[in-house]
Design a protein around this motif. Structure first.
Motif, PDB file in Angstrom:
ATOM      1  N   PRO A 298     -25.556 -82.187 -35.730  1.00  0.00           N
ATOM      2  CA  PRO A 298     -26.636 -81.253 -35.431  1.00  0.00           C
ATOM      3  C   PRO A 298     -26.576 -80.047 -36.368  1.00  0.00           C
ATOM      4  CG  PRO A 298     -24.908 -81.126 -33.764  1.00  0.00           C
ATOM      5  CD  PRO A 298     -24.580 -82.282 -34.642  1.00  0.00           C
ATOM      6  N   PHE A 299     -27.727 -79.459 -36.574  1.00  0.00           N
ATOM      7  CA  PHE A 299     -27.854 -78.273 -37.423  1.00  0.00           C
ATOM      8  C   PHE A 299     -27.091 -77.106 -36.808  1.00  0.00           C
ATOM      9  CE2 PHE A 299     -30.326 -74.302 -37.940  1.00  0.00           C
ATOM     10  CZ  PHE A 299     -30.186 -74.134 -39.303  1.00  0.00           C
TER      11      PHE A 299
ATOM     12  N   LEU B  32     -26.617 -72.986 -37.419  1.00  0.00           N
ATOM     13  CA  LEU B  32     -27.096 -71.834 -38.173  1.00  0.00           C
ATOM     14  C   LEU B  32     -25.919 -71.012 -38.688  1.00  0.00           C
ATOM     15  CD1 LEU B  32     -29.516 -70.119 -39.022  1.00  0.00           C
ATOM     16  CD2 LEU B  32     -29.418 -68.991 -36.814  1.00  0.00           C
ATOM     17  N   THR B  33     -25.877 -70.772 -39.993  1.00  0.00           N
ATOM     18  CA  THR B  33     -24.805 -69.937 -40.538  1.00  0.00           C
ATOM     19  C   THR B  33     -25.387 -68.629 -41.052  1.00  0.00           C
ATOM     20  OG1 THR B  33     -25.089 -70.845 -42.746  1.00  0.00           O
ATOM     21  CG2 THR B  33     -23.491 -71.951 -41.328  1.00  0.00           C
ATOM     22  N   LYS B  34     -24.512 -67.666 -41.230  1.00  0.00           N
ATOM     23  CA  LYS B  34     -24.915 -66.361 -41.765  1.00  0.00           C
ATOM     24  C   LYS B  34     -25.515 -66.507 -43.158  1.00  0.00           C
ATOM     25  CE  LYS B  34     -22.781 -62.199 -40.169  1.00  0.00           C
ATOM     26  NZ  LYS B  34     -21.450 -61.875 -39.677  1.00  0.00           N
TER      27      LYS B  34
ATOM     28  N   ALA C 263     -36.672 -77.085 -32.614  1.00  0.00           N
ATOM     29  CA  ALA C 263     -35.700 -76.297 -31.852  1.00  0.00           C
ATOM     30  C   ALA C 263     -34.707 -75.575 -32.765  1.00  0.00           C
ATOM     31  CB  ALA C 263     -34.950 -77.186 -30.867  1.00  0.00           C
ATOM     32  N   ASP C 264     -34.437 -76.150 -33.946  1.00  0.00           N
ATOM     33  CA  ASP C 264     -33.522 -75.488 -34.885  1.00  0.00           C
ATOM     34  C   ASP C 264     -34.202 -74.298 -35.545  1.00  0.00           C
ATOM     35  OD1 ASP C 264     -31.433 -77.278 -34.446  1.00  0.00           O
ATOM     36  OD2 ASP C 264     -32.325 -78.724 -35.821  1.00  0.00           O
TER      37      ASP C 264
ATOM     38  N   SER D  54     -34.057 -71.379 -33.391  1.00  0.00           N
ATOM     39  CA  SER D  54     -32.816 -70.601 -33.393  1.00  0.00           C
ATOM     40  C   SER D  54     -32.739 -69.678 -34.610  1.00  0.00           C
ATOM     41  CB  SER D  54     -31.591 -71.506 -33.285  1.00  0.00           C
ATOM     42  OG  SER D  54     -31.437 -72.278 -34.449  1.00  0.00           O
TER      43      SER D  54
ATOM     44  N   TYR E  43     -34.756 -66.406 -33.727  1.00  0.00           N
ATOM     45  CA  TYR E  43     -34.059 -65.425 -32.891  1.00  0.00           C
ATOM     46  C   TYR E  43     -33.386 -64.341 -33.733  1.00  0.00           C
ATOM     47  CZ  TYR E  43     -34.633 -68.319 -28.754  1.00  0.00           C
ATOM     48  OH  TYR E  43     -35.161 -69.023 -27.713  1.00  0.00           O
ATOM     49  N   GLU E  44     -33.046 -64.688 -34.966  1.00  0.00           N
ATOM     50  CA  GLU E  44     -32.288 -63.756 -35.793  1.00  0.00           C
ATOM     51  C   GLU E  44     -33.181 -62.951 -36.737  1.00  0.00           C
ATOM     52  OE1 GLU E  44     -29.146 -63.601 -34.995  1.00  0.00           O
ATOM     53  OE2 GLU E  44     -29.237 -65.378 -33.704  1.00  0.00           O
TER      54      GLU E  44
ATOM     55  N   VAL F 149     -30.710 -87.312 -33.573  1.00  0.00           N
ATOM     56  CA  VAL F 149     -29.631 -86.410 -33.188  1.00  0.00           C
ATOM     57  C   VAL F 149     -28.622 -87.289 -32.474  1.00  0.00           C
ATOM     58  CG1 VAL F 149     -28.960 -84.406 -31.841  1.00  0.00           C
ATOM     59  CG2 VAL F 149     -31.264 -84.534 -32.783  1.00  0.00           C
ATOM     60  N   SER F 150     -27.377 -87.262 -32.921  1.00  0.00           N
ATOM     61  CA  SER F 150     -26.377 -88.091 -32.264  1.00  0.00           C
ATOM     62  C   SER F 150     -25.118 -87.288 -32.031  1.00  0.00           C
ATOM     63  CB  SER F 150     -26.066 -89.310 -33.124  1.00  0.00           C
ATOM     64  OG  SER F 150     -25.539 -88.885 -34.356  1.00  0.00           O
TER      65      SER F 150
ATOM     66  N   LEU G  20     -27.121 -80.242 -26.580  1.00  0.00           N
ATOM     67  CA  LEU G  20     -27.999 -80.904 -27.546  1.00  0.00           C
ATOM     68  C   LEU G  20     -29.187 -81.558 -26.856  1.00  0.00           C
ATOM     69  CD1 LEU G  20     -25.554 -82.580 -30.077  1.00  0.00           C
ATOM     70  CD2 LEU G  20     -27.142 -80.696 -30.500  1.00  0.00           C
TER      71      LEU G  20
ATOM     72  N   LYS H 210     -31.491 -78.845 -25.770  1.00  0.00           N
ATOM     73  CA  LYS H 210     -32.150 -78.175 -26.883  1.00  0.00           C
ATOM     74  C   LYS H 210     -33.266 -79.026 -27.467  1.00  0.00           C
ATOM     75  CE  LYS H 210     -31.061 -75.962 -31.296  1.00  0.00           C
ATOM     76  NZ  LYS H 210     -30.018 -75.738 -32.297  1.00  0.00           N
ATOM     77  N   TYR H 211     -32.990 -80.327 -27.645  1.00  0.00           N
ATOM     78  CA  TYR H 211     -33.975 -81.183 -28.303  1.00  0.00           C
ATOM     79  C   TYR H 211     -34.797 -82.003 -27.312  1.00  0.00           C
ATOM     80  CZ  TYR H 211     -31.247 -79.963 -32.413  1.00  0.00           C
ATOM     81  OH  TYR H 211     -30.609 -79.267 -33.396  1.00  0.00           O
TER      82      TYR H 211
ATOM     83  N   SER I 133     -27.099 -70.927 -28.386  1.00  0.00           N
ATOM     84  CA  SER I 133     -28.207 -70.709 -29.321  1.00  0.00           C
ATOM     85  C   SER I 133     -27.937 -69.424 -30.092  1.00  0.00           C
ATOM     86  CB  SER I 133     -29.524 -70.619 -28.572  1.00  0.00           C
ATOM     87  OG  SER I 133     -29.577 -69.444 -27.814  1.00  0.00           O
ATOM     88  N   GLY I 134     -28.333 -69.418 -31.342  1.00  0.00           N
ATOM     89  CA  GLY I 134     -28.180 -68.215 -32.144  1.00  0.00           C
ATOM     90  C   GLY I 134     -26.783 -68.051 -32.707  1.00  0.00           C
ATOM     91  N   LEU I 135     -26.628 -67.000 -33.469  1.00  0.00           N
ATOM     92  CA  LEU I 135     -25.347 -66.737 -34.110  1.00  0.00           C
ATOM     93  C   LEU I 135     -24.358 -66.178 -33.106  1.00  0.00           C
ATOM     94  CD1 LEU I 135     -26.281 -64.976 -37.465  1.00  0.00           C
ATOM     95  CD2 LEU I 135     -25.307 -67.251 -37.160  1.00  0.00           C
TER      96      LEU I 135
END
Lengths: 458, 458
Positions: free
Chosen positions: A10-11, A13-15, A43-44, A47, A50-51, B218-219, B232, B235-236, B355-357
């Motif tokens: 799954p994806f 999110l990185t800085k 959905a990714d 996310s 949000y930032e 998505v797995s 997951l 989310k999806y 969710s989010g950083l």
């Protein structure tokens, strides 16, 4: 040369990714942004939003295909969505509302001021969607009517499998997830369902009449509560449940993803209630909201403690003579609180679990009494031993502490059992009884008992 | 003449119905029993079993079709199932295990003693099912491997839609719920999925290659945690998620109903942990189990309170001089406890929400500090006012109480923030930090601070 590698992860999110996106937005590098995010799930992308700040989010979303943008907006949290949509005009919003599922459309519109809501509905191109929305707006958010969506595939019982396939094709765009087709009669009364598996395996010419399952039908009324819906779907392992009116007419369906959200939110709410947090807040809410959500029970607990202080203050002559009495105040208070919460949370749990017959109040109290008695006895013996160790020799004091503790455990068990039952009758979330309310009440009761016993024995 | 009325209401077990069934069992009235229950869903019959004793249950279940009986046994609670199956031989059990989904089969067998387990597996007629079960038994119950089932429909990417329909037909009995078909290459590597809707709408002769969705995948890995799977799927909005090994080979799938159960159980567990209940119990468990689940934290809390008593006891000269000091002991204790739980439950909640950083520790502490400071100030001012009212004139005492309360709120906020973070790092359920543990710790710290301030100021 990039090696082609099937990526199942799954994806995340990185800085770095976020900084890149931000820079690309500043540079208005449309194509590069699209290249970076087009493979992501809605959905990714949510996310990522949000930032970002309001302007950045709007810029990003407007680069996307309307359908994907609509999915992203559906997936946003209430609070974030409100902020996010402030940057959009009613016309822009209506383009998204036009294509989201009707239940999400209603959720989104209900967050908007009345004026925007009316404007958006008036501007909707899809008039069926507008009708759906107006229809759904009547229902309370947390009942079946408020959870359902109008999008579903239904077929008359007199039609054929071929016609059914055509209906699925016709509605393929509107109804994203199809688990089964609902079978109705000429009056729209729900008769049963056919699973997609059955449709695939049936001969194309067969009559729906011959393939549908009439006895495999569990449905709810529009006024059923969210808890009832969740319980039924969980009990019968359903992916979707039809919603009917009192005559049995099919009105909509509720899909499992919405129910999973409902279950998660309810559990969250119970935990917040138990923790004495009075509003639905998250760690990243504003300082002001965090303070406000915590103050009521903080002050409430303090008021209780000052009442306790009033009681203790009456015994200051006794305390002056035998100050060791006061050393056991924490013991009485915290044991009462702990026992009360243990008792009430078991009752709250069994109120939520509706399988099996209801226990009668009398049987319940009998059992609670026995459990409390055993715990109280063990606690009292333990307390006697410990207090002898601390104030060796003061046998009367140890007897007093031990006796009070016995009374407190019994009393707190009883209170912890009755309070959630009463709250439940009054239609108040019984989890309130596992929060600071029960602790504070038990504290005061406990000190009262303790000092009464002190007064008589010492 | 009974009026035929489409009945959409869910079955509700009544005392009368139960008594009738019981009487019919005593009379061994097979046909009447079957007539009474044949229209019910397996999950409804399960709720009847909960109210019957072992022999009655066995008699009832053996009247039913093996398939329905197997579904009923799958739906039973762990504890009830263990008791229930005690009345059956390994051969009888194997007939049911033969047809339940592989994930349920493993759950049922894991509850049995090793000897029975081995016997049942050896007796299974369906050797593929036996292989599935042995395969799944390797995995830990709460990870993706333990949640997955082997039953799924997969198709090679080079095949056609017609062949896919044939595969669905071939497996129609084994794979009860089909949401989508998994597309794999010659090595069994998962390439993507095709929804049943797409299969219905596709031309029969089309190649899977041309209709499947390669990018919508998505797995999870077998070692992914239950929480990760739940996050997951939520989310999806998935109904099923494929499980792959490190090379991407398709091993099984997890369906949403199992994840819903997982989510509900986890929430239940968090609430029990917060309430200081140390085992997974329900109100209708035995008295002994109920006592045992509550004693550890009851005694734990008491030990904490006796430590507090030790601290207070050191100040008995001071208390003898100014007994009013002791009246504020409850205030210090309960405010510390309340604040600690408020803080920790917010952190626990945000640890669960991925969710989010991630917030950095430093940013987190800054915010906690500001919120704590405001709450502490308000609490201190309020306490000053109240204590002046109770012990009017004793201004030094009021200052002491107010100052101590300020320190306690600050300290408890900090403890409530750090404890769950540390527990989480140590892979312990951070909800423990919202239970009696944090209350007791904060109590002791609070009394320490209070009496230190008393010592210096008074």
């Amino acid at each position: 040369m990039e090696e082609i590698n099937v990526q199942h992860l799954p994806f995340e999110l990185t800085k770095e990714f976020l900084e890149e996106i931000r820079q690309l937005i500043i540079d208005q590098a449309k194509d590069e942004i699209i290249a970076k995010i087009e493979d992501l799930f809605p959905a990714d992308i949510t996310s990522i939003l949000y930032e970002l700040n309001g302007d950045e989010s709007k810029y990003l979303v407007q680069l996307l295909d309307t359908k994907i943008a609509a999915a992203i907006i559906s997936a946003l949290d209430t609070d974030d969505r409100k902020k996010f949509l402030k940057n959009f005009t009613s016309k822009e919003i209506s383009a998204y509302i036009n294509i989201v599922d009707s239940d999400d459309a209603v959720d989104i519109l209900n967050e908007q001021p009345v004026r925007i809501r009316e404007e958006v509905i008036a501007l909707l191109k899809d008039r069926e969607q507008a009708r759906f929305i107006i229809d759904l707006m009547h229902y309370d958010e947390d009942c079946a009517g408020g959870l359902m969506q109008k999008e579903l595939i239904k077929i008359n019982v007199t039609q054929t499998v071929t016609e059914c396939v055509e209906e699925i094709r016709r509605q393929a765009e509107d109804v994203e997830k199809v688990f089964s087709v609902y079978v109705v009669d000429d009056d729209g009364i729900l008769l049963g369902t056919v699973s997609l598996k059955k449709i695939i395996l049936a001969k194309r010419g067969s009559k729906i009449q011959d393939v549908y399952e009439a006895d495999e039908i569990v449905s709810v009324q529009t006024y059923s509560t969210g808890e009832e819906v969740a319980d039924l779907m969980q009990k019968y392992d359903l992916e979707a449940i039809p919603v009917v009116n009192i005559q049995g007419r099919l009105l909509g369906r509720i899909t499992i993803d919405d129910v999973v959200d409902f279950i998660t939110e309810s559990a969250q709410e119970d935990i917040q209630v138990m923790a004495g947090i009075s509003e639905d807040v998250e760690e990243d809410d504003s300082v002001w909201l965090l303070v406000r959500s915590r103050l009521p029970w903080l002050i409430g607990g303090m008021v209780g403690s000052f009442l306790a202080a009033k009681i203790i203050d009456r015994f200051d002559d006794t305390i002056a003579l035998l100050p060791a009495i006061s050393a056991f105040i924490p013991l009485i208070g915290s044991t009462g609180g702990n026992v009360g919460i243990q008792s009430s949370s078991l009752i709250v749990q069994s109120l939520a679990d509706k399988s099996g017959l209801d226990t009668t109040l009398w049987k319940r109290l009998q059992k609670v009494f026995v459990v409390a008695l055993i715990n109280a006895l063990i606690a009292a013996i333990f307390a006697f031993g410990c207090s002898m160790l601390i104030d060796s020799g003061e046998i009367m004091l140890s007897i007093t502490v031990s006796l009070s503790l016995f009374a407190v455990v019994m009393l707190a068990s009883l209170m912890g059992t009755i309070t959630p039952l009463v709250l439940n009758q009054l239609k108040i979330n019984p989890a309130v009884a596992s929060g600071p309310f029960i602790t504070t009440t038990n504290d005061i009761l406990g000190y009262g008992v303790y000092f009464m016993i002190v007064y008589f024995l010492l």
